[in-house]
Design a protein around this motif. Structure first.
Motif, PDB file in Angstrom:
ATOM      1  N   THR B  55     -34.952   8.624 -10.706  1.00  0.00           N
ATOM      2  CA  THR B  55     -33.735   8.088 -11.307  1.00  0.00           C
ATOM      3  C   THR B  55     -32.519   8.766 -10.684  1.00  0.00           C
ATOM      4  O   THR B  55     -32.440   9.990 -10.641  1.00  0.00           O
ATOM      5  N   GLY B  56     -31.590   7.974 -10.228  1.00  0.00           N
ATOM      6  CA  GLY B  56     -30.390   8.533  -9.624  1.00  0.00           C
ATOM      7  C   GLY B  56     -30.597   8.900  -8.157  1.00  0.00           C
ATOM      8  O   GLY B  56     -29.660   9.161  -7.445  1.00  0.00           O
ATOM      9  N   TYR B  58     -31.318   7.523  -4.794  1.00  0.00           N
ATOM     10  CA  TYR B  58     -31.435   6.250  -4.093  1.00  0.00           C
ATOM     11  C   TYR B  58     -32.246   6.445  -2.825  1.00  0.00           C
ATOM     12  O   TYR B  58     -32.248   7.490  -2.200  1.00  0.00           O
ATOM     13  N   LYS B  89     -24.701  -0.880 -14.453  1.00  0.00           N
ATOM     14  CA  LYS B  89     -24.961   0.189 -15.416  1.00  0.00           C
ATOM     15  C   LYS B  89     -26.167   1.007 -14.948  1.00  0.00           C
ATOM     16  O   LYS B  89     -27.104   0.465 -14.340  1.00  0.00           O
ATOM     17  N   SER B  90     -26.130   2.307 -15.255  1.00  0.00           N
ATOM     18  CA  SER B  90     -27.168   3.192 -14.725  1.00  0.00           C
ATOM     19  C   SER B  90     -28.566   2.739 -15.141  1.00  0.00           C
ATOM     20  O   SER B  90     -29.525   2.883 -14.388  1.00  0.00           O
ATOM     21  N   GLU B  91     -28.669   2.152 -16.322  1.00  0.00           N
ATOM     22  CA  GLU B  91     -29.995   1.738 -16.779  1.00  0.00           C
ATOM     23  C   GLU B  91     -30.592   0.615 -15.929  1.00  0.00           C
ATOM     24  O   GLU B  91     -31.789   0.353 -16.006  1.00  0.00           O
ATOM     25  N   GLU B  93     -30.044   0.480 -12.504  1.00  0.00           N
ATOM     26  CA  GLU B  93     -30.121   0.863 -11.093  1.00  0.00           C
ATOM     27  C   GLU B  93     -31.547   0.771 -10.572  1.00  0.00           C
ATOM     28  O   GLU B  93     -31.793   0.351  -9.441  1.00  0.00           O
ATOM     29  N   SER B  94     -32.515   1.135 -11.432  1.00  0.00           N
ATOM     30  CA  SER B  94     -33.911   1.075 -10.993  1.00  0.00           C
ATOM     31  C   SER B  94     -34.326  -0.362 -10.697  1.00  0.00           C
ATOM     32  O   SER B  94     -35.124  -0.619  -9.791  1.00  0.00           O
TER      33      SER B  94
END
Lengths: 428, 181
Positions: B55-56, B58, B89-91, B93-94
């Protein structure tokens, strides 16, 4: 082959049912306290006709918000010509004006005679014999409404005009869209286009013969120009990105539009004949929803260059844009009044998104609608009413409000959602 | 004009049949996948399929499981946005990362990024806002190394809501970008 003909039959049925359900029915939602009392007496000889002429005229006048028609059951005399009118009778009913008339069938159609009486002045204002070819009784009735309206108000009537609008049903990937044209009272709707992809932003050519609109039928937006009576059409633009918000120049030779082919959406002007394209705005913001000033020299448009959307004006040849709206954080999709002095637009108020009016150069902004999910205002060619799309109770329908905000009516559809209305120019 | 939806629904029916043959999980349509779930649970659901380990972080691909997943179009094909925002939104990104890996592993794959807004505000202005969202995802994918030739952007503005109705629960499901392959 048999299956194919079944498919065609199915399609034909679909077509019929969608046409039948697309008429809109008027409901007056707010009457003006300044409306003029008028009586429209049922036409003599009108009983057997396919349309009730006097009722159509009465409904037209009431819809304008400027007239309060007398109920039929209060008319205990039913004169059909000026010489039969007892002024005292109508004065006692507080009627200021009276329309009387007669109808008869002729070999090739109908003949209607009408006269307009000024009750307080005890005089005959106008009268005319209208020849109707074929069965266009509704058209003749709207014509009579136009004459009566103009004789009393000195404003040209707009009852013989049309509205274009978009219908939508379904949700997500499973939707049906339709583009329709109907009389200004919502009747006699005709299908112009159907698609399972979005149709948007219909705009009438100044001669009232063509519509420009956005269709996603190729799975992306493109602007088309379609002749309403023949159905013939051409694709005007299909650039990469947004092809949106077409607006005809007053001379009918150009289309202003919003294109995002060069980045953020900007305003461009397409010369329809030569196909040359001029870029009018160059900004790193959203520029869309252009409209021409009546003199054809400048364009107004929505831009978020200052943060939220506001209305700007620019010369058509390019150059700097002036900001016109300062009230609130959201003003979009402006249209000019026919005289070019005022704007009608969508304003985000404390209550929601509403139709508002503002003098062109920095005047006070006044909300004129009572609904709060309003979109797409379009001004009648005589400037007296603004039609727009709104939502209430989960359904989308068309509504109209008088330019002064005093009266309003709505045009709900039998089913589905109605949106994106465009009021035609004068057609005759 | 009326023939088109018929042909289209036939085509959809055929493609569903075809997909059903090679995939154990149905619901390739975005509408199906999200019909009963809220955005966040659907987003969390991808964790099992497409390694959310980094997570986070890349660009770092995970091991064998990730490789296997990259041969299939990621199942979560819709991400949601805040009101008047185009930032991812960060949620989610995955989810976007999974599509980036898939597109890089499958250079012949093409995706159309469909941008949508909720119904508030004017239609053409919303068309522009929808395009901003789709382009934000396009930029993100591009930064991850996805070739521009594999991506196209179409904004539908408020024209194709995922759900009808007013209120934030409907609006939040309509502010979205759909990955359409």
């Amino acid at each position: 082959m048999q299956t194919l003909s079944k498919v065609w039959l199915f399609c034909a049925l679909l077509l019929i049912s969608s046409v039948a359900s697309a008429n809109l029915t008027i409901e007056i939602t707010r009457g003006s306290d300044q409306a003029l009392p008028i009586g429209v007496v049922p036409f003599e000889g009108g009983e057997g006709l396919p349309e009730d002429i006097a009722q159509i005229v009465q409904d037209d006048l009431e819809r304008s918000g400027m007239f309060a028609p007398l109920a039929r059951n209060a008319m205990f005399e039913r004169p059909s010509q000026a010489s039969d009118v007892q002024f005292g009778t109508w004065r006692s009913l507080d009627v200021r004006y009276l329309v009387v008339g007669r109808a008869r069938q002729t070999g090739s159609g109908f003949e209607l005679q009408f006269e307009l009486m000024d009750i307080s002045g005890q005089s005959r204002m106008i009268g005319e014999t209208v020849t109707v070819s074929g069965n266009d009784l509704r058209g003749a009735a709207h014509y009579i409404s136009d004459q009566v309206f103009e004789a009393i108000t000195d404003i040209r009537g707009a009852f013989s005009t049309k509205i274009a609008y978009v219908t939508a049903q379904g949700v997500g990937d499973n939707m049906q869209f339709g583009l329709y044209v109907a009389d200004a009272d919502g009747q006699r709707s005709q299908q112009v286009l159907t698609s399972d992809q979005p149709i948007m932003s219909p705009a009438w050519s100044p001669d009232g013969r063509k519509l420009a609109y956005v269709s996603f039928e190729t799975e992306r937006p493109a602007i088309y120009i379609q002749d309403v009576s023949t159905g013939q059409r051409v694709q005007a633009t299909s650039f990469e990105g947004i092809n949106g918000a077409p607006a005809w120049s007053p001379d009918g030779r150009k289309l202003a539009m919003s294109l995002s082919k060069d980045g953020q959406p900007d305003i461009y002007v397409l010369d329809i004949g030569s196909r040359s394209l001029d870029r009018v705005t160059q900004s790193n913001s959203i520029d869309t929803e252009p409209a021409w000033s009546p003199d054809g020299r400048s364009l107004i448009f929505t831009s978020d260059r200052s943060g939220g959307p506001q209305i700007y004006r620019t010369p058509v040849n390019g150059g700097g844009a002036d900001r016109l709206t300062y009230t609130g954080n959201y003003n979009a999709r402006a249209r000019f009044s026919p005289d070019g002095d005022e704007l009608f637009l969508i304003h985000q108020s404390g209550r929601g998104y509403q139709v508002a009016r503002q003098e062109l150069d920095g005047g006070r902004l006044v909300v004129i609608s009572e609904t709060t999910r309003d979109e797409s205002p379009s001004v009648a060619p005589n400037g007296t009413m603004v039609i727009f799309a709104t939502q209430q109770g989960g359904s989308g329908f068309l509504s109209a409000v008088s330019a002064d905000g005093r009266s309003s009516f709505r045009l709900p559809a039998a089913q589905g959602e109605v949106r994106d209305p465009a009021w035609s120019p004068f057609l005759n | 004009m009326q023939l088109k939806p018929l042909v289209r629904s036939l085509a959809v029916a055929l493609s569903v049949l075809a997909v059903a043959g090679c995939s154990s999980t149905g619901g390739t349509q975005d509408g199906d996948a999200y019909g009963s779930q809220s955005g966040s649970t659907a987003g969390a659901g991808t964790g099992s399929g497409v390694g959310t380990s980094g997570t986070g972080q890349y660009g770092s691909t995970s091991g064998g499981a990730g490789q296997q997943a990259d041969s299939r179009i990621p199942e979560v094909r819709t991400i949601y946005f805040d009101y008047d925002r185009d930032s991812i939104k960060s949620e989610y990104e995955s989810v976007v990362m999974a599509h980036a890996r898939y597109l890089q592993s499958n250079p012949n794959a093409r995706v159309t990024l469909q941008g949508h807004t909720d119904e508030r505000g004017t239609r053409e202005y919303n068309m522009a806002l929808g395009e901003r969202r789709a382009r934000a995802v396009q930029r993100f994918l591009n930064i991850q190394g996805v070739s521009p030739s594999q991506m196209s952007v179409v904004s539908y503005g408020e024209e194709r809501p995922a759900v009808n109705g007013q209120g934030e629960s409907a609006y939040s499901q309509n502010r979205r970008v759909v990955f359409s392959y």
